[in-house]
Each structure stands twice: as structure tokens, then as C-alpha cells.
Scaffold this motif. Structure first.
Motif, short mmCIF file in Angstrom:
data_model
loop_
_atom_site.label_atom_id
_atom_site.label_comp_id
_atom_site.label_asym_id
_atom_site.label_seq_id
_atom_site.Cartn_x
_atom_site.Cartn_y
_atom_site.Cartn_z
N LYS A 63 8.55 64.78 65.79
CA LYS A 63 7.88 63.48 65.81
C LYS A 63 8.84 62.35 65.44
N ILE A 64 9.71 62.62 64.46
CA ILE A 64 10.69 61.61 64.05
C ILE A 64 11.64 61.32 65.21
N MET B 178 9.64 56.49 56.61
CA MET B 178 9.38 57.26 57.82
C MET B 178 7.93 57.71 57.93
N HIS B 179 7.35 58.20 56.85
CA HIS B 179 5.92 58.56 56.92
C HIS B 179 5.08 57.35 57.34
N GLY C 107 15.68 64.86 55.47
CA GLY C 107 15.74 66.22 55.99
C GLY C 107 16.08 66.25 57.47
N TYR C 108 15.47 65.33 58.21
CA TYR C 108 15.77 65.22 59.65
C TYR C 108 17.26 64.95 59.85
N LYS C 109 17.80 64.00 59.09
CA LYS C 109 19.20 63.63 59.24
C LYS C 109 20.14 64.77 58.83
N VAL D 113 4.32 74.53 60.83
CA VAL D 113 3.93 73.12 60.91
C VAL D 113 4.89 72.19 60.16
N PHE D 114 5.82 72.77 59.38
CA PHE D 114 6.76 71.94 58.62
C PHE D 114 8.02 72.75 58.32
N PRO D 115 9.23 72.15 58.54
CA PRO D 115 9.46 70.76 58.95
C PRO D 115 9.69 70.53 60.44
#
Length: 325
Positions: free
Chosen positions: A309-310, A173-174, A111-113, A301-303
């Protein structure tokens, strides 16, 4: 004349009874979304929406789960949804960026990517908290681990550690974020390996190819992804104290614009309406991710905070972290 009245009354009663039955059946059926009817006969044959998911499991399992999800969406929305398999995590992201698909199911790293690479994409629905990060160890290490259980994740220092794919959210990642919170980095391990099929990690720990591995657990079962034959040879060395989110859906700007946003709203509603208490819906949810409790709209709080943080973790490492460096 009296006989005619009786027959007329009987016919009237049968008609009323039939109508009441129809009303009762309709009242017990999940209402269709506002976009289209739920009957397969009314599916718009001229439209087809393609989606994919990260291939963290074997393809046969993915096909079964994603095709069931596609059938559910098609029935609920009245537009044909089709699963397009990806041969790798990178391929899944490329399918989205190239416009070959309009929706992708991702973990936190994917998701970050995807959101970094596609500024016009948006989060559609997020997994309700059900994910638990689990560190399993070879049973032979248990005595030493028990003496050091106050160290948490630090038991992996100097050990051979397994993670999921280089792009996995749940099994890479987690765990990295959890390691970071306890002052542990990849370089602290003796060796680490990436394993594309997450279900292979427990086997590798059980037979001694790895000392420890991070696997995906959930609030229903910590070791639900471990085959029974391997359970006697492993133990839970650590688990995240909180239940987290991992998976979510991202959609393209093109899909968001369709019918002035009506398709996006109907799609979001259909996904959020999945109810684990409903037997049919439970099967669809488990096909997406075993033990999934359902989905809800994105929140404060998400995402976004997780993506922050990532980004900070990657900056700490100096580049995208990997066991292959």
C-alpha cells in the motif's frame, strides 16, 4: 541413640525443605531462552549486539526506554545488547545499512524503507494491534467540525495540518494511507508541517499554530500522548475505526546467521515473551511504545501488504510525499 536419630531426621527435613524452596523459586521464574542463561553473571562478555530505533521522541525518553529494553534482552539471552542512539530517522537507517547495528525498531514507513534498501534483512517480530490514528483539532473549530463530522478526514481540506517526521509511520504514513482511503491528499490542505518530536503536535494545535494534527493514539488511551494542560484546547476530530499495527523489529542477515540461527530465534522469543500482564514486562513495553500490548511473528497481513500500500501511495504522489515540497 534415640537423640541421634531425631537430629538426623531434623537435618534431613531441613535439607528437603531447602531443596523444595529452590524448586519452587525456579518454577516461578521465567525460563531463560535456549541461547544462554538469564543471569547477568553469565553474559558473554566477548559479544555485543547493537540496535537502534527511530528518534520520534525526545532523547531522554528514548534513552530510558531503549536501555531498559537492552537490559531485558541481555538478561534473557545472555548476550550483551546495547542501544545506539540515532540523531535522525535517516541516521537510524544508515546505521543499519552500514552494518553498525544488527537490529532496528521501525514504524511502517521506516520499515518499508529499510526492507527496500536491505534485501537480505528480515522482519523479526511485529507489534500486536494497539495503534490508533487520531486527528485532533483546535477546540475553536469544533462547532464547524461537528457540522461536518460525516466527512471524516476531509475536515482538514483548506486547513493548516501537522504531521510527525517526514519518515514517521504513526504520524505521517499511516495518516496518508487513511487520507488516501477517503480521497484526500496533502495538496488539499492550506499548509502542512512536519514536527520531529510527535509530542509537540498537541501543543501546536492547542495554541493555534495548527488547525489539525495527526497524533499517535492506542487502544488504551487515544490522547495518552497529550499533556493535561492542552486537553481543554483540543478535541478528537477523527480516529481510525480499526486498531492497527505500526512498530516492528528488523534484523540483519549477519545476526540471522549467528550460531545457525539460534541467536535470532532466542531474540525473537524474548521479544514475543514480553507480557503486559507482568509488571516488569509492562514497563519494558511502555518504554518501547506507550500502551504497546506486545509482539508476535510476522503474518500474512503485516508487514508485506502494508508495504504494498505504501508503494502504491508513493506511485500516486509521483515521489516520496512531503510537506516540504
Amino acid at each position: 541413640m534415640k537423640l541421634i536419630v531425631m537430629r538426623t531426621s531434623l537435618r534431613f527435613s531441613l535439607v528437603i525443605g531447602s531443596l523444595a524452596g529452590v524448586v519452587l523459586i525456579q518454577a516461578c521464574t521465567r525460563p531463560a531462552t535456549d541461547f544462554g542463561a538469564s543471569s547477568s553473571d553469565s553474559v558473554d562478555s566477548g559479544r555485543e549486539i547493537f540496535f537502534t530505533t527511530e528518534p520520534g521522541r525526545n532523547q531522554k525518553t528514548l534513552n530510558k526506554g531503549m536501555n531498559a529494553f537492552a537490559d531485558y534482552l541481555t538478561k534473557e539471552i545472555g548476550v550483551r545488547f546495547t542501544y545506539k542512539p540515532a540523531i535522525s530517522y535517516l541516521h537510524a537507517y544508515q546505521l543499519f545499512s552500514s552494518g553498525e547495528i544488527d537490529m532496528i525498531r521501525v514504524g511502517i514507513y521506516g520499515g518499508y524503507k529499510v526492507l527496500e534498501q536491505n534485501s537480505d534483512a528480515s522482519t523479526l517480530a511485529i507489534q500486536k494491534p494497539s495503534y490508533v490514528s487520531v486527528l485532533i483539532g483546535n477546540q475553536k473549530l469544533r462547532p464547524k467540525a461537528d457540522q461536518q463530522n460525516d466527512k471524516g478526514i476531509q475536515v482538514i481540506k483548506g486547513k493548516r495540518v501537522g504531521f510527525g517526521s517526514l519518515y514517521s509511520g504513526s504520524t505521517f504514513m499511516h495518516p496518508l494511507l487513511d487520507m488516501r482511503s477517503q480521497g484526500v491528499v496533502i495538496a488539499d490542505t492550506e499548509d502542512c508541517k512536519h514536527v520531529t518530536n510527535q509530542y509537540d503536535l498537541p501543543a501546536m494545535v492547542a495554541v493555534g499554530q495548527l488547525d489539525y494534527a495527526f497524533i499517535k493514539g492506542n487502544s488504551v488511551s487515544l490522547l495518552g500522548r497529550v499533556k493535561d494542560e492542552y486537553l481543554p484546547s483540543i478535541y478528537v476530530a477523527w480516529k481510525s475505526p480499526e486498531v492497527k499495527r505500526n512498530n516492528y523489529f528488523i534484523v540483519s542477515e549477519r545476526l540471522r546467521r549467528e550460531d545457525d540461527g539460534r541467536l535470532e530465534r532466542s531474540l525473537q522469543k524474548a521479544i514475543i515473551d514480553l507480557d503486559r500482564e507482568n509488571k516488569t514486562d509492562k514497563a519494558v513495553l511502555d518504554g518501547l511504545s506507550k500502551g504497546a500490548l506486545g509482539f508476535e511473528p510476522q503474518n500474512e497481513v503485516f508487514p508485506t501488504p502494508v508495504n504494498d500500500k505504501i508503494k502504491a501511495l508513493i506511485q500516486d504522489y509521483g515521489s516520496a510525499p512531503s510537506c516540504e515540497d
